[in-house]
Write an enzyme that holds these catalytic residues in place. Structure first.
Site, PDB file in Angstrom:
ATOM      1  N   CYS A 113      67.876 -20.213  83.965  1.00  0.00           N
ATOM      2  CA  CYS A 113      67.806 -20.599  82.548  1.00  0.00           C
ATOM      3  C   CYS A 113      68.939 -21.545  82.147  1.00  0.00           C
ATOM      4  O   CYS A 113      68.707 -22.606  81.551  1.00  0.00           O
ATOM      5  CB  CYS A 113      67.779 -19.368  81.646  1.00  0.00           C
ATOM      6  SG  CYS A 113      69.293 -18.376  81.629  1.00  0.00           S
ATOM      7  N   HIS A 146      70.062 -15.005  78.346  1.00  0.00           N
ATOM      8  CA  HIS A 146      69.049 -16.046  78.523  1.00  0.00           C
ATOM      9  C   HIS A 146      69.249 -17.154  77.492  1.00  0.00           C
ATOM     10  O   HIS A 146      69.697 -16.900  76.367  1.00  0.00           O
ATOM     11  CB  HIS A 146      67.646 -15.447  78.359  1.00  0.00           C
ATOM     12  CG  HIS A 146      66.549 -16.407  78.733  1.00  0.00           C
ATOM     13  ND1 HIS A 146      66.362 -16.853  80.019  1.00  0.00           N
ATOM     14  CD2 HIS A 146      65.597 -17.017  77.977  1.00  0.00           C
ATOM     15  CE1 HIS A 146      65.325 -17.684  80.041  1.00  0.00           C
ATOM     16  NE2 HIS A 146      64.858 -17.798  78.821  1.00  0.00           N
ATOM     17  N   HIS A 206      61.983 -23.424  78.451  1.00  0.00           N
ATOM     18  CA  HIS A 206      62.980 -22.646  79.183  1.00  0.00           C
ATOM     19  C   HIS A 206      62.480 -22.316  80.579  1.00  0.00           C
ATOM     20  O   HIS A 206      61.304 -22.486  80.898  1.00  0.00           O
ATOM     21  CB  HIS A 206      63.317 -21.356  78.419  1.00  0.00           C
ATOM     22  CG  HIS A 206      62.199 -20.359  78.353  1.00  0.00           C
ATOM     23  ND1 HIS A 206      62.385 -19.000  78.472  1.00  0.00           N
ATOM     24  CD2 HIS A 206      60.848 -20.523  78.178  1.00  0.00           C
ATOM     25  CE1 HIS A 206      61.226 -18.377  78.357  1.00  0.00           C
ATOM     26  NE2 HIS A 206      60.281 -19.265  78.180  1.00  0.00           N
TER      27      HIS A 206
END
Length: 227
Positions: free
Chosen positions: A133, A185, A197
């Protein structure tokens, strides 16, 4: 090669537009949109006829053009991949040069992020062969000349805080589970309640809503890098 298998969308354009003289494009005008103005043009792996032919495109197809090397344009082919086409067979659309040149910094971030849709998640990855991420967010910003921290939690230290109600495209959105002390994240806000993402092992770079489901529940903060 995505450009062959999926093909670039053919658009309806006027004969006058396609027949116009190519516009001189400076480095500051990229990325922009080009239109193929010849039939069965070879797309190659590098900027020259000595490179392997990766695909063939036809008259009227549109291409995302990212830079010019000698007399060759580097074009996007999906999944963060690139190929090259001779500039002799591509007409740059002047209105697209203007519109992309005036694009906000945040929208340019989203535009770069979109190039990597479909790229697989790789733990610790920070290149187009695979992203985690924060490897994804840091890589995208690096393509625009911005250096940000590598890990999800450390990206809290970058940019300026923005509230969820004031999010703009290009902002980094951050997520933290209840009871955890660190952001686990991050993604890039793309507008309309969506982010781009790299989610998790077994998944790929994609769009996901931040206003419903899991990511709404664990939403924590956002940072604006480009103001």
């Amino acid at each position: 090669m995505n450009i062959l298998k999926k093909a670039v969308a053919v658009v309806a354009v006027t004969a006058a537009l396609l027949g116009s003289v190519s516009v001189g494009v400076g480095a500051s005008s990229f990325p922009c949109v080009g239109i193929v103005v010849a039939n069965t043009v070879n797309v190659r792996s590098g900027p020259g006829t000595n490179h392997v032919i990766e695909a063939v495109v036809d008259y009227g197809q549109t291409l995302d053009v990212f830079e010019k090397t000698n007399n060759w344009y580097r074009i996007g082919t999906g999944g963060g991949n690139y190929a090259y086409i001779s500039a002799d067979y591509v007409s740059i659309r002047p209105e697209d040069v203007a519109s992309r040149g005036s694009m906000t910094g945040g929208n340019r971030v989203v535009q770069v992020a979109r190039q990597y849709l479909g790229t697989p998640y790789v733990y610790g990855g920070s290149s187009p062969s695979g992203f985690d991420c924060s490897g994804f967010t840091s890589y995208v910003y690096r393509q625009l000349g911005y250096s940000i921290n590598r890990t999800a939690h450390s990206q809290l230290s970058n940019g300026v805080p923005v509230s969820k109600s004031e999010l703009q495209p290009g902002d980094i959105v951050m997520f933290k589970r209840a009871g955890n002390s660190q952001v686990h994240h991050v993604g890039i806000y793309a507008g309309d309640g969506m982010m781009i993402h790299s989610p998790q092992t077994g998944d790929v770079v994609k769009y996901t809503s931040i206003n419903t489901g899991y990511y709404n529940d664990v939403y924590y903060a956002a940072r604006r890098i480009i103001r």
